[in-house]
Design a protein around this motif. Structure first.
Motif, PDB file in Angstrom:
ATOM      1  N   ARG A  57       0.840  -1.188   0.000  1.00 37.06           N
ATOM      2  CA  ARG A  57       0.000   0.000   0.000  1.00 37.06           C
ATOM      3  C   ARG A  57       0.880   1.245   0.000  1.00 37.06           C
ATOM      4  O   ARG A  57       1.886   1.306   0.719  1.00 37.06           O
ATOM      5  CB  ARG A  57      -0.868  -0.014   1.265  1.00 37.06           C
ATOM      6  N   ARG A  78       0.529  -4.904   2.418  1.00 36.77           N
ATOM      7  CA  ARG A  78      -0.921  -4.970   2.624  1.00 36.77           C
ATOM      8  C   ARG A  78      -1.295  -6.030   3.651  1.00 36.77           C
ATOM      9  O   ARG A  78      -2.352  -5.947   4.273  1.00 36.77           O
ATOM     10  CB  ARG A  78      -1.636  -5.231   1.300  1.00 36.77           C
ATOM     11  N   GLU A  81      -2.712  -1.100  10.911  1.00 37.71           N
ATOM     12  CA  GLU A  81      -3.411  -0.289   9.931  1.00 37.71           C
ATOM     13  C   GLU A  81      -2.441   0.723   9.303  1.00 37.71           C
ATOM     14  O   GLU A  81      -1.567   1.262   9.968  1.00 37.71           O
ATOM     15  CB  GLU A  81      -4.563   0.459  10.594  1.00 37.71           C
ATOM     16  N   GLU A 133      -3.117   3.637   8.474  1.00 41.59           N
ATOM     17  CA  GLU A 133      -3.327   4.924   9.117  1.00 41.59           C
ATOM     18  C   GLU A 133      -2.488   5.052  10.393  1.00 41.59           C
ATOM     19  O   GLU A 133      -2.008   6.141  10.729  1.00 41.59           O
ATOM     20  CB  GLU A 133      -4.810   5.121   9.455  1.00 41.59           C
ATOM     21  N   TYR A 164      -1.455  13.141  -5.097  1.00 36.69           N
ATOM     22  CA  TYR A 164      -1.995  11.957  -5.781  1.00 36.69           C
ATOM     23  C   TYR A 164      -2.175  12.224  -7.275  1.00 36.69           C
ATOM     24  O   TYR A 164      -1.902  11.360  -8.117  1.00 36.69           O
ATOM     25  CB  TYR A 164      -3.320  11.541  -5.157  1.00 36.69           C
ATOM     26  N   ASP A 221      -3.759  -0.969 -12.189  1.00 38.13           N
ATOM     27  CA  ASP A 221      -4.980  -0.305 -11.755  1.00 38.13           C
ATOM     28  C   ASP A 221      -4.617   0.966 -10.984  1.00 38.13           C
ATOM     29  O   ASP A 221      -4.112   0.891  -9.861  1.00 38.13           O
ATOM     30  CB  ASP A 221      -5.795  -1.266 -10.867  1.00 38.13           C
ATOM     31  N   GLY A 270      -6.421   2.869  -9.449  1.00 35.96           N
ATOM     32  CA  GLY A 270      -7.178   2.965  -8.221  1.00 35.96           C
ATOM     33  C   GLY A 270      -6.435   2.438  -7.014  1.00 35.96           C
ATOM     34  O   GLY A 270      -6.719   2.839  -5.866  1.00 35.96           O
ATOM     35  N   LEU A 271      -5.452   1.545  -7.246  1.00 30.70           N
ATOM     36  CA  LEU A 271      -4.674   0.992  -6.138  1.00 30.70           C
ATOM     37  C   LEU A 271      -3.798   2.039  -5.467  1.00 30.70           C
ATOM     38  O   LEU A 271      -3.342   1.834  -4.333  1.00 30.70           O
ATOM     39  CB  LEU A 271      -3.807  -0.170  -6.626  1.00 30.70           C
ATOM     40  N   ARG A 302      -4.704   4.737  -4.232  1.00 32.29           N
ATOM     41  CA  ARG A 302      -5.435   5.376  -3.150  1.00 32.29           C
ATOM     42  C   ARG A 302      -6.118   4.368  -2.233  1.00 32.29           C
ATOM     43  O   ARG A 302      -6.924   4.757  -1.399  1.00 32.29           O
ATOM     44  CB  ARG A 302      -6.475   6.342  -3.714  1.00 32.29           C
ATOM     45  N   SER A 303      -5.816   3.093  -2.390  1.00 30.38           N
ATOM     46  CA  SER A 303      -6.518   2.098  -1.576  1.00 30.38           C
ATOM     47  C   SER A 303      -5.531   1.132  -0.932  1.00 30.38           C
ATOM     48  O   SER A 303      -4.367   1.067  -1.290  1.00 30.38           O
ATOM     49  CB  SER A 303      -7.506   1.333  -2.432  1.00 30.38           C
TER      50      SER A 303
END
Length: 279
Positions: A67, A190, A195, A197, A253, A273, A275-276, A278-279
């Motif tokens: 991540r 991942r 977490e 965060e 980003y 992808d 999108g990865l 931001r996830s």
């Protein structure tokens, strides 16, 4: 917690407080010092520590398993890689068919160079030679290479080698896109139970401590500064540690998506992808 980051002043400045147990509640760090040309490939193979500093350019190879953390990295303006030549009269067109030394083929600097060359070098460049960073400027000076791509402290030292800046790739990128330059990213596995965060919170706390106590990290920074002077190390920190180091935000980003999206379109990185990110 196992972590790998470079011995460069921006990384040691950011992580000093955490590495020295100055953050209440944060787990001790087990630090491996490694340049991103090593960590890029560790991450691609799933090797190395759970948290690492890599190049943003290497993300397409690793995002399935790691991540992107929104802090701790290097992204900014006025801090781009340089294309250097011995001949001060050389221009972009003169690079057609020439041999160019680069420190890595999986770095933001390399992607910026290839995207710039696709626009600016008629007929394309000749041979790309991957060379250890510290050997590039002497090779250009001695005529063994036609031009060299350099990063970091070379911005401050290239004139001492009698070299000339053919192009500031950061200036080109910012003029072409309006975006800051994505350089180094912090990633975390991942599969970690912690977490993202939580890890990001400790990184931010370490950076906040460094900003609040700017002299506290000096001994640690200089211990790993690879023979840089204190003035150059401080200039390095001022250039590469900024608001994006604390939080990428929408501008950060967006810059990463622009760089990697363009690179994927030109086949410089694998399709992935977006999108990865931001996830």
């Amino acid at each position: 917690m196992p972590i790998a980051y470079s011995p460069c002043p921006n990384d040691t400045f950011i992580f000093h407080a955490w590495a020295h147990g100055l953050l209440p509640g944060a787990p001790p760090l087990d630090v491996t010092y490694a340049d991103i040309d090593m960590t890029n490939y560790w991450a691609a193979r799933g090797e190395g520590p759970d948290v690492m500093k890599i190049s943003y350019a290497a993300l397409p190879w690793v995002l399935e398993n790691y991540r992107l953390l929104p802090c701790g990295g290097a992204l900014g303006r006025g801090c781009g890689p340089l294309v250097l030549a011995k001949d001060g009269a050389m221009d972009a067109a003169a690079l057609s068919g020439k041999r160019i030394a680069v420190p890595s083929d999986r770095s933001t600097a390399y992607l910026l160079f290839r995207l710039w060359a696709a626009q600016q070098v008629p007929g394309g460049i000749g041979e790309i030679v991957i060379m250890p960073f510290h050997e590039i400027m002497p090779a250009v000076r001695d005529g063994r290479i036609d031009a060299g791509l350099v990063i970091h402290e070379a911005r401050f030292t290239y004139k001492s080698y009698g070299l000339h800046m053919l192009q500031d790739l950061g200036a080109w990128w910012e003029a072409d896109t309006g975006s800051p330059i994505p350089l180094g990213a912090i990633i975390a596995r991942r599969s970690l139970e912690l977490e993202a965060e939580t890890i990001s919170g400790w990184i931010r706390a370490s950076l906040d401590y460094a900003w609040a106590n700017p002299d506290a990290s000096s001994a640690y920074v200089m211990e790993h500064a690879q023979e840089l002077s204190l003035d150059v190390a401080q200039a390095h920190i001022q250039l590469y540690v900024n608001a994006f180091s604390r939080d990428l935000g929408e501008d950060g980003y967006g810059a990463i998506e622009s760089l990697l999206g363009r690179a994927a379109e030109q086949g410089l990185v694998p399709a992935f992808d977006l999108g990865l990110l931001r996830s």
